[in-house]
Scaffold this motif. Sequence first.
Motif, PDB file in Angstrom:
ATOM      1  N   ASP A  21      26.713 -36.805 -30.194  1.00 46.83           N
ATOM      2  CA  ASP A  21      25.639 -36.082 -29.535  1.00 46.83           C
ATOM      3  C   ASP A  21      24.671 -35.643 -30.638  1.00 46.83           C
ATOM      4  O   ASP A  21      24.985 -34.764 -31.433  1.00 46.83           O
ATOM      5  N   GLU A  22      23.517 -36.300 -30.657  1.00 48.79           N
ATOM      6  CA  GLU A  22      22.588 -36.061 -31.767  1.00 48.79           C
ATOM      7  C   GLU A  22      22.136 -34.603 -31.821  1.00 48.79           C
ATOM      8  O   GLU A  22      21.956 -34.022 -32.887  1.00 48.79           O
ATOM      9  N   GLU A  23      21.957 -33.991 -30.639  1.00 50.44           N
ATOM     10  CA  GLU A  23      21.487 -32.616 -30.601  1.00 50.44           C
ATOM     11  C   GLU A  23      22.550 -31.669 -31.188  1.00 50.44           C
ATOM     12  O   GLU A  23      22.236 -30.733 -31.920  1.00 50.44           O
ATOM     13  N   LEU A  24      23.814 -31.953 -30.885  1.00 50.48           N
ATOM     14  CA  LEU A  24      24.897 -31.128 -31.446  1.00 50.48           C
ATOM     15  C   LEU A  24      24.981 -31.282 -32.959  1.00 50.48           C
ATOM     16  O   LEU A  24      25.279 -30.333 -33.685  1.00 50.48           O
ATOM     17  N   THR A  25      24.731 -32.485 -33.418  1.00 44.25           N
ATOM     18  CA  THR A  25      24.727 -32.726 -34.864  1.00 44.25           C
ATOM     19  C   THR A  25      23.641 -31.871 -35.514  1.00 44.25           C
ATOM     20  O   THR A  25      23.857 -31.264 -36.558  1.00 44.25           O
ATOM     21  N   ARG A  26      22.472 -31.833 -34.856  1.00 46.14           N
ATOM     22  CA  ARG A  26      21.392 -30.973 -35.390  1.00 46.14           C
ATOM     23  C   ARG A  26      21.803 -29.501 -35.321  1.00 46.14           C
ATOM     24  O   ARG A  26      21.557 -28.727 -36.235  1.00 46.14           O
ATOM     25  N   GLU A  27      22.451 -29.120 -34.207  1.00 43.47           N
ATOM     26  CA  GLU A  27      22.790 -27.703 -34.033  1.00 43.47           C
ATOM     27  C   GLU A  27      23.791 -27.225 -35.097  1.00 43.47           C
ATOM     28  O   GLU A  27      23.625 -26.163 -35.692  1.00 43.47           O
TER      29      GLU A  27
END
Length: 367
Positions: free
Chosen positions: A105-111
């Motif tokens: 999950d790219e967004e979780l990686t950013r988070e």
Amino acid sequence: MGGERPYVLRQTRDGRDSRAPSMKVLVTGHHGYIGSVTAPMLLEAGHEVTGLDTFFYEGCDFLEDAVDFPTLRMDIRDVTTELLEAFDAIVHLAALSNDPLGELDEELTREINLRGTVELARKAKEAGVQRFVFASSCSMYGASGTEELMTEDAPLRPLTAYAESKVRAEEALSGLADGDFAPVFMRNATAYGASPRVRFDVVLNNLAAWAFTTGKVLIMSDGTPWRPLVHVRDIAAAAEAALVAPVERVANQAFNVGANSENHRVRDLADIVSETFPDCEIEYAEGAGPDPRSYRVDFSKLAETLPDATPTWTARAGARELLDAFRSVGLTSSGFDLYTRLSRLKTLVADGSLDDELRWQHAHERA
Ligand SMILES: NC(=O)c1ccc[n+]([C@@H]2O[C@H](COP(=O)([O-])OP(=O)(O)OC[C@H]3O[C@@H](n4cnc5c(N)ncnc54)[C@H](O)[C@@H]3O)[C@@H](O)[C@H]2O)c1
């Protein structure tokens, strides 16, 4: 006032005695692949170590942990400034680690990797923590498109959400650097080697685990990509060197962590494994094509600036170490699920243990 600070005494590679202050160090991600080697090594060096981890990989033990030390079961997203006031330094390893996991999950990686890191550093600075050793990655060189060795000043071409998170975290941490706060960016090569929480999603360990459990050294690409490798113990030693080096030598600087002689093509790593593990043969996975992630890295700056952090391991010695370790634990193919991060996290989400934001659902059962 208060007498002399405790110090750690060590021998340098050229045989001299050197003294460095013993620090109160928080190691985030201490329960992971690199952390479960780094935290004990810092303890052994004479530092006061506290670990902090959300324990995504609880029960995924490959070897026993050798030492006990205080730990906090906590998500980095929940850390407070007050908690950090107790520490002189942070070695920040906690992350969704590596390219495949970033695709969960790219967004979780950013988070977690970007915002989680920046917030942690901001609170650390507020709390008066001076050193912040950040586990960055050579994967930010991405597709170098050349055989040239990438120095720390080379253009960054991140190809994945994971690599992008490391580039942006370095930029943001650099913005926090000043006379009181010294972030250091350790751009680690791809790790290999035994650890209490070994991983089979990193290239050498993966090839070795295939060889041991199936007799096949399975290559997932066409074997041509270049990858620099570094042993987990050498990563840990470099982090410690960055921690105790004179601050002006390392503050707000990036270091590629590895050795020039340890840039390998994947097919050469397969040769090393097939020569080390008895009775196995090299096989290319069906449909294996070129992998765009290919880069060769220049590690001279590490050797010049932190000579005691020059890696001592080679991929060939690492393959032998893995063979011995696999024999001693009697590894079977069930290890692939246990020691592969993506499948572990997917299982925890699928069975409801973790929610979509990778937060534990039944905290009371896990206390
Ligand atoms: N393994 C490699 O080849 C490699 C190469 C270059 C850089 N790195 C970097 O080194 C660091 C450590 O890597 P690793 O291979 O040990 O990873 P790992 O996945 O084995 O360990 C990471 C640890 O962090 C913990 N964690 C993850 N998210 C967390 C959160 N939100 N709060 C608290 N704890 C959390 C996990 O439970 C795990 O124990 C990472 O930052 C990674 O990006 C790794």
